[in-house]
Every structure is written in structure tokens, then in C-alpha cells.
Design a protein around this motif. Structure first.
Motif, PDB file in Angstrom:
ATOM      1  N   ALA A 127       0.814  -1.210   0.000  1.00 34.48           N
ATOM      2  CA  ALA A 127       0.000   0.000   0.000  1.00 34.48           C
ATOM      3  C   ALA A 127       0.856   1.272   0.000  1.00 34.48           C
ATOM      4  N   PRO A 128       1.912   1.360   0.823  1.00 38.97           N
ATOM      5  CA  PRO A 128       2.748   2.567   0.745  1.00 38.97           C
ATOM      6  C   PRO A 128       3.426   2.740  -0.608  1.00 38.97           C
ATOM      7  N   GLU A 129       3.896   1.635  -1.220  1.00 39.71           N
ATOM      8  CA  GLU A 129       4.534   1.745  -2.529  1.00 39.71           C
ATOM      9  C   GLU A 129       3.521   2.177  -3.586  1.00 39.71           C
ATOM     10  N   LEU A 130       2.298   1.694  -3.484  1.00 39.36           N
ATOM     11  CA  LEU A 130       1.266   2.121  -4.421  1.00 39.36           C
ATOM     12  C   LEU A 130       0.989   3.620  -4.268  1.00 39.36           C
ATOM     13  N   ALA A 131       0.896   4.075  -3.016  1.00 42.02           N
ATOM     14  CA  ALA A 131       0.642   5.492  -2.781  1.00 42.02           C
ATOM     15  C   ALA A 131       1.749   6.350  -3.381  1.00 42.02           C
ATOM     16  N   ARG A 132       2.985   5.913  -3.238  1.00 41.30           N
ATOM     17  CA  ARG A 132       4.109   6.671  -3.801  1.00 41.30           C
ATOM     18  C   ARG A 132       4.054   6.696  -5.322  1.00 41.30           C
ATOM     19  N   GLN A 133       3.711   5.548  -5.931  1.00 37.51           N
ATOM     20  CA  GLN A 133       3.672   5.486  -7.386  1.00 37.51           C
ATOM     21  C   GLN A 133       2.485   6.265  -7.951  1.00 37.51           C
ATOM     22  N   VAL A 134       1.379   6.277  -7.233  1.00 39.39           N
ATOM     23  CA  VAL A 134       0.211   7.039  -7.676  1.00 39.39           C
ATOM     24  C   VAL A 134       0.557   8.524  -7.777  1.00 39.39           C
ATOM     25  N   ILE A 135       1.289   9.021  -6.805  1.00 34.31           N
ATOM     26  CA  ILE A 135       1.705  10.426  -6.828  1.00 34.31           C
ATOM     27  C   ILE A 135       2.731  10.653  -7.940  1.00 34.31           C
ATOM     28  N   THR A 136       3.656   9.708  -8.125  1.00 32.20           N
ATOM     29  CA  THR A 136       4.668   9.842  -9.172  1.00 32.20           C
ATOM     30  C   THR A 136       4.034   9.873 -10.553  1.00 32.20           C
ATOM     31  N   ASP A 137       2.997   9.024 -10.768  1.00 29.63           N
ATOM     32  CA  ASP A 137       2.323   8.971 -12.070  1.00 29.63           C
ATOM     33  C   ASP A 137       1.390  10.151 -12.295  1.00 29.63           C
ATOM     34  N   GLY A 138       1.202  10.994 -11.281  1.00 30.22           N
ATOM     35  CA  GLY A 138       0.348  12.157 -11.439  1.00 30.22           C
ATOM     36  C   GLY A 138      -1.131  11.860 -11.375  1.00 30.22           C
ATOM     37  N   ILE A 139      -1.491  10.698 -10.842  1.00 30.59           N
ATOM     38  CA  ILE A 139      -2.910  10.379 -10.710  1.00 30.59           C
ATOM     39  C   ILE A 139      -3.579  11.316  -9.713  1.00 30.59           C
ATOM     40  N   CYS A 140      -2.884  11.635  -8.642  1.00 30.60           N
ATOM     41  CA  CYS A 140      -3.367  12.612  -7.672  1.00 30.60           C
ATOM     42  C   CYS A 140      -2.151  13.253  -7.002  1.00 30.60           C
ATOM     43  N   VAL A 141      -2.393  14.364  -6.340  1.00 29.38           N
ATOM     44  CA  VAL A 141      -1.309  15.111  -5.714  1.00 29.38           C
ATOM     45  C   VAL A 141      -0.895  14.508  -4.388  1.00 29.38           C
ATOM     46  N   ARG A 142      -1.876  13.976  -3.649  1.00 25.41           N
ATOM     47  CA  ARG A 142      -1.582  13.444  -2.319  1.00 25.41           C
ATOM     48  C   ARG A 142      -2.584  12.337  -2.007  1.00 25.41           C
ATOM     49  N   ILE A 143      -2.090  11.268  -1.413  1.00 26.68           N
ATOM     50  CA  ILE A 143      -2.957  10.148  -1.034  1.00 26.68           C
ATOM     51  C   ILE A 143      -2.229   9.325   0.018  1.00 26.68           C
ATOM     52  N   SER A 144      -2.986   8.729   0.919  1.00 27.01           N
ATOM     53  CA  SER A 144      -2.399   7.926   1.996  1.00 27.01           C
ATOM     54  C   SER A 144      -2.500   6.445   1.665  1.00 27.01           C
ATOM     55  N   ALA A 145      -1.641   5.678   2.309  1.00 24.49           N
ATOM     56  CA  ALA A 145      -1.673   4.228   2.114  1.00 24.49           C
ATOM     57  C   ALA A 145      -2.971   3.618   2.642  1.00 24.49           C
ATOM     58  N   SER A 146      -3.506   4.164   3.719  1.00 26.79           N
ATOM     59  CA  SER A 146      -4.752   3.624   4.274  1.00 26.79           C
ATOM     60  C   SER A 146      -5.914   3.840   3.316  1.00 26.79           C
ATOM     61  N   THR A 147      -5.918   4.958   2.584  1.00 28.69           N
ATOM     62  CA  THR A 147      -6.970   5.190   1.593  1.00 28.69           C
ATOM     63  C   THR A 147      -6.889   4.168   0.478  1.00 28.69           C
ATOM     64  N   ILE A 148      -5.696   3.900   0.003  1.00 29.33           N
ATOM     65  CA  ILE A 148      -5.526   2.896  -1.054  1.00 29.33           C
ATOM     66  C   ILE A 148      -5.940   1.522  -0.550  1.00 29.33           C
ATOM     67  N   ARG A 149      -5.563   1.197   0.678  1.00 32.70           N
ATOM     68  CA  ARG A 149      -5.928  -0.102   1.229  1.00 32.70           C
ATOM     69  C   ARG A 149      -7.454  -0.243   1.331  1.00 32.70           C
ATOM     70  N   ARG A 150      -8.125   0.841   1.680  1.00 35.63           N
ATOM     71  CA  ARG A 150      -9.588   0.799   1.779  1.00 35.63           C
ATOM     72  C   ARG A 150     -10.220   0.615   0.401  1.00 35.63           C
ATOM     73  N   TRP A 151      -9.691   1.301  -0.611  1.00 35.55           N
ATOM     74  CA  TRP A 151     -10.223   1.136  -1.965  1.00 35.55           C
ATOM     75  C   TRP A 151     -10.021  -0.285  -2.471  1.00 35.55           C
ATOM     76  N   LEU A 152      -8.851  -0.835  -2.246  1.00 38.53           N
ATOM     77  CA  LEU A 152      -8.578  -2.192  -2.736  1.00 38.53           C
ATOM     78  C   LEU A 152      -9.426  -3.232  -2.026  1.00 38.53           C
ATOM     79  N   SER A 153      -9.727  -2.994  -0.748  1.00 35.17           N
ATOM     80  CA  SER A 153     -10.553  -3.962  -0.008  1.00 35.17           C
ATOM     81  C   SER A 153     -11.961  -4.033  -0.571  1.00 35.17           C
ATOM     82  N   GLN A 154     -12.430  -2.972  -1.219  1.00 34.93           N
ATOM     83  CA  GLN A 154     -13.748  -2.993  -1.830  1.00 34.93           C
ATOM     84  C   GLN A 154     -13.831  -4.014  -2.949  1.00 34.93           C
ATOM     85  N   GLU A 155     -12.711  -4.277  -3.598  1.00 26.47           N
ATOM     86  CA  GLU A 155     -12.659  -5.254  -4.693  1.00 26.47           C
ATOM     87  C   GLU A 155     -11.935  -6.530  -4.279  1.00 26.47           C
ATOM     88  N   ALA A 156     -11.656  -6.672  -2.983  1.00 26.38           N
ATOM     89  CA  ALA A 156     -10.922  -7.839  -2.471  1.00 26.38           C
ATOM     90  C   ALA A 156      -9.565  -7.979  -3.167  1.00 26.38           C
TER      91      ALA A 156
END
Length: 391
Positions: A127-156
Motif C-alpha cells: 500500500a505505501p509503494e502504491l501510494a508513492r507510485q500514484v503520486i509519481t504517475d500524477g494520478i493525484c497530488v496526495r494520497i495515503s496508504a490507508s486510503t488505497i488499502r480501503r479502496w482495494l478492499s472494496q474489490e478484495a
């Protein structure tokens, strides 16, 4: 002279009195008194019931120790749309979302791709590596690992986990698996097995080590699990050979210093020289493709030694079709773990005692993988194989 009549003050009655049907009165009263009704809903119901009794808004507010505006609000809502739905909370706009649905979808799509495709020296995402890459790819300016983990849990989705698997390489997988599953269903070549025909599932559990711990194990206590010292001395190893009667739930086992053709034949002799197998019409031996019983030579050896014995091989890399593996997993959990044995003789005695205990109460395994499941599995595999691969 007749005395003047005294005027008796009447309780104030609201001009917007609520009318309830008998059924509504019973239901609202039940909900107001129920211990499971949320407190705020019970309060609103009480306002409606008092209003139906003719109480004014001011009287209701004084009786329930609430403000007049609150009493008037729920009284007004009930009159507008009579029913429990009028007493619920209205939808609130809440805080505006920080991320768009497109951004959420992009993050999930990134998690479904190998990290190496993003040019990272990672074998899998966290989750932390995903958050870092999301910011690097310009998908969003700021995002936390817990937010990504919550989104991924919605799709298992759990890209930080992995599972190994092996592709079917046996060209006769379907035929071999079908024969084994038919035997578990007491069928052979389309004919039901007779009462004097048996199915034995056999295999070896290799290299069971005797690990003598450097310090005695501590038993469990209050708020403390069993403790086993990490350091140990090796005191040898044994192999455990077992034959499991699939339909009678009876186990025959023995310990040997090694595996091979001779130890396996000793197991076969141990079983086939006792009743009811000695005088049985046929005894089917389901085995995998281990070196102790591999190929046509093993089938011939068994038939020469015991003419009523029939060896049936599982497909290559399909030992999970062998029911004795379930028994081995029970042995591993209940007998061998944690491993704290002074020598191999202790292991041998422990396994023999467990066999006796197991055979006293054992019942056949509830084998649920049928020929129908096998066909569905092969069809799904064919669809997976036919899918075009990405260039």
C-alpha cells in the motif's frame, strides 16, 4: 341565588393534531418500548404518540425535555408523510469527495499490474509503494496508504499477497482424475463396487525430523501461549508411510528410516495380509507418482505380489486428489507440531498411538470434489488457455 359556574381549565389541544390508525398506534408503541430501538427514533415516536393524544407542541416539549422546535419539526414531518420513513434522518451532503471515480479506478488498475511494469525493482506492491507510485504517475497530488488499502478492499484486491500454482502437464489428466473420483464414489468402469471391494489411499510423509529442543517447552498459561525454544539438536529423521481406507476411515501406518520400493511394499504387505483385504475381490490402491510406486512397473509388482490388488495413479502434480494427504495434514497439526522429540523412537511411538486413537472415532472424509466439479474445472482452464496473451 345560584352560585356562578366555575370554568375548568382544559389541556391545550393543538390545531394540527395527528390522527393514527389503531395499527399505527400499536406498532409505534411497540417500537417506543423496545430496547433495540435507537434512542433518537424512540424520541421521535414519542413525539408523534403524544401529538396523537392531543398534546400541544409546547406540552410535548416540556414533557420530553426537548425544545419546542424539535417537537414541532417531527410533528410536521409526520403530518406531511405519515409513516416511519418520516422519522428517519434525511440524507446529508457530507464532505465533498477528494478523489474522483476515475482516480479510484486508475489506482485499482495500477494495483492489478506488476510493479515491474512501472519500472520499479519490486516483486509485488504494498500500500505505501502504491501510494508513492500514484503520486509519481500524477494520478493525484496526495494520497495515503490507508486510503488505497480501503479502496482495494472494496474489490478484495491484495497485490501484496501471492500464491503459487502449477499448470497441468499430464496429457491424460482428465482420464486419470476421473478414475480416482469414480473410486471415491464407489464406481469402477461405470460399475458400482461390490461389498468386498475396497479403496486404499496411500503415500509417504518423508523426513520427519526429531528436533530435541535445547530447553524444555513451557506449557500454556494465563494470557500466554505454549512456548517452544528456537534452538534444537537434530536426533535423526524417519519416514511415515500410511494407507487410508477411504470408505471405512481406517488408517494403517508404519515408520521407516527411508522411503523407496521396499518400504512401500512392506506397507502393502501389512495391509493386504489382514482381513478383509486378504480375501477381498479387489483392493484399489490410489497412489501418486512418487518414485516408490511410479509407472507400469509398480503396477506389475503389486499385481504379482497380490493378484487382487489394483494400483491406480493420480495425474502428475495432482497429489491433492489423494485422500491420505488430508490425514497427513491432521498428523502434522495434531502430532508433529511443534516438533520437540528427543529421538526418532518417540516419533514412532507417538504416531502409532495416534493411529489407534484416530481409528477409534474416525469417519470418512466428506469428499466434495466430484466428476462434475472436475469437468467445470477443466472447462475454466480451457477458457483461460484460449485467452490471447498480451504482446
Amino acid at each position: 341565588m345560584r352560585p356562578p359556574l366555575l370554568e375548568v381549565p382544559m389541556s391545550p389541544v393543538s390545531a394540527d393534531q395527528i390522527e393514527l390508525t389503531p395499527a399505527q398506534t400499536v406498532e409505534l408503541t411497540r417500537l417506543a418500548r423496545a430496547g433495540t430501538t435507537p434512542q433518537r427514533l424512540a424520541l421521535r415516536i414519542s413525539i408523534v404518540l403524544l401529538a396523537a393524544d392531543g398534546q400541544s407542541t409546547r406540552a410535548i416539549a416540556d414533557r420530553l425535555s426537548i425544545c419546542v422546535d424539535t417537537a414541532a419539526k417531527w410533528r410536521r414531518r409526520w403530518r406531511a408523510t405519515p409513516g416511519l420513513s418520516a422519522l428517519g434522518d434525511q440524507k446529508r451532503s457530507g464532505r465533498p469527495p477528494r478523489f474522483t471515480p476515475v482516480q479510484v479506478a486508475q489506482v485499482k488498475a495500477l494495483a492489478c499490474r506488476p510493479a515491474a511494469e512501472s519500472g520499479l525493482p519490486l516483486s509485488r506492491w504494498s500500500a505505501p509503494e502504491l501510494a508513492r507510485q500514484v503520486i509519481t504517475d500524477g494520478i493525484c497530488v496526495r494520497i495515503s496508504a490507508s486510503t488505497i488499502r480501503r479502496w482495494l478492499s472494496q474489490e478484495a484486491l491484495k497485490p501484496w499477497q501471492h500464491q503459487s500454482w502449477i499448470f497441468i502437464t499430464d496429457p491424460h489428466f482428465a482420464t486419470k482424475a476421473q478414475r480416482v473420483l469414480d473410486l471415491y464414489a464407489r464406481q469402477w468402469d461405470g460399475t458400482p463396487l461390490a461389498a468386498d471391494e475396497f479403496v486404499i489411499s496411500a503415500d509417504e510423509k518423508t523426513s520427519i525430523q526429531a528436533r530435541c529442543r535445547c530447553h524444555p517447552s513451557l506449557p500454556p498459561g494465563s494470557a500466554r501461549m505454549m512456548r517452544v525454544n528456537h534452538g534444537y539438536h537434530r536426533r535423526g529423521a524417519v519416514a511415515y508411510l500410511a494407507a487410508y481406507d477411504v470408505h471405512r476411515a481406517k488408517v494403517f501406518g508404519r515408520c521407516e528410516h527411508t522411503t523407496g520400493i521396499v518400504p512401500f511394499e512392506a506397507l502393502v504387505t501389512q495391509v493386504m495380509t489382514q482381513e478383509p483385504y486378504r480375501s477381498a475381490k479387489r483392493v484399489f490402491w490410489v497412489v501418486d507418482n512418487g518414485s516408490s510406486h511410479r509407472g507400469a512397473k509398480a503396477i506389475d509388482r503389486l499385481a504379482q505380489q497380490f493378484p487382487n490388488a489394483v494400483m491406480v495413479h493420480t495425474p502428475v502434480h495432482a497429489s491433492w486428489l489423494n485422500q491420505v494427504e488430508i490425514f497427513f495434514s491432521i498428523v502434522q497439526r495434531k502430532v508433529l507440531m511443534p516438533n520437540d522429540f528427543t529421538d526418532t523412537d518417540v516419533i514412532t511411538r507417538r504416531l502409532a498411538d495416534f493411529e489407534t486413537r484416530y481409528n477409534q472415532t474416525a469417519t470418512p472424509f466428506k469428499w466434495k470434489f466430484t466428476t462434475t466439479d472436475l469437468n467445470d474445472f477443466l472447462q475454466r482452464l480451457d477458457r483461460h488457455t484460449d485467452c490471447p496473451t498480451a504482446a
